[in-house]
Design an enzyme around this catalytic site. Structure first.
Site, PDB file in Angstrom:
ATOM      1  CG  HIS A  97      -2.290  -0.795   0.946  1.00 32.02           C
ATOM      2  ND1 HIS A  97      -2.350  -2.108   0.878  1.00 32.02           N
ATOM      3  CD2 HIS A  97      -3.670  -0.227   0.888  1.00 32.02           C
ATOM      4  CE1 HIS A  97      -3.454  -2.699   0.762  1.00 32.02           C
ATOM      5  NE2 HIS A  97      -4.454  -1.442   0.709  1.00 32.02           N
ATOM      6  CE  LYS A 107      -5.634 -10.873  12.133  1.00 28.46           C
ATOM      7  NZ  LYS A 107      -5.065 -12.058  12.624  1.00 28.46           N
TER       8      LYS A 107
END
Length: 188
Positions: free
Chosen positions: A37, A102
């Protein structure tokens, strides 16, 4: 409720999803963690295109373990999503429609998700060995030097996830169990 989705996602595909819905995703999803990212943001800062089409894309926050001989991919359990929150709003602005990971998301991410009609799904932590069975193929498409954190194009079939934050910003983690059960009963 169980829903089947095929990528790339459109707003109309996800607008009726609600927290707690079980979803089976088929098609292409992209594996990327925080190191990838960061490199995507640097690429955008330089005015370069992303290495994949972000429109309607789903990114799975995963860094799979090494692939054993005869298998498509190693264990592929989800990574904590909060680690991607600094980068996610910019990707949502560019057309990202779904994220799988998560844990919780920050308020800025939730605001951008609502603004763009995107959805956050959770995969079952600790079930990476089972999840990998839903991955039909994988190909590293960017940042091979990052090893398990390289960006991978994954072809999946019936990849199991649960809606955590819907396109309207309703967050399963904030609803609470009793409120969730009452809300689901009222919805029917």
């Amino acid at each position: 409720m169980e829903v089947r989705l095929t990528t790339p996602l459109r707003k109309e595909d996800v607008e009726n999803l609600r927290p707690g819905d079980n979803v089976l995703i088929s098609g292409t999803i992209y594996a990327a963690r925080d190191a990838a990212h960061k490199k995507l943001m640097e690429r955008l800062d330089r005015g370069e295109e992303l290495p994949f089409d972000i429109q309607g894309a789903v990114i799975y926050y995963v860094g799979p373990t090494p692939t054993r001989e005869g298998e498509v991919i190693g264990s592929a359990g989800p990574t904590t999503s909060l680690r991607m929150d600094a980068y996610t709003p910019r990707l949502l602005n560019l057309g990202l429609m779904g994220m799988i990971g998560k844990g919780k998301r920050n308020d800025e991410v939730k605001k951008k998700m609502t603004e763009h009609g995107a959805v956050y799904f959770a995969a079952i932590g600790g079930a990476g060995a089972l999840i990998k069975k839903r991955i039909l193929s994988q190909e590293t498409i960017a940042y091979e030097e990052l090893g398990p954190e390289a960006i991978r194009k994954l072809e999946v079939k019936d990849f199991p996830v649960t809606v955590i934050i819907d396109s309207k910003g309703k967050d399963l983690y904030e609803i609470g169990r009793d409120e969730y059960l009452n809300w689901k009963r009222e919805e029917r």
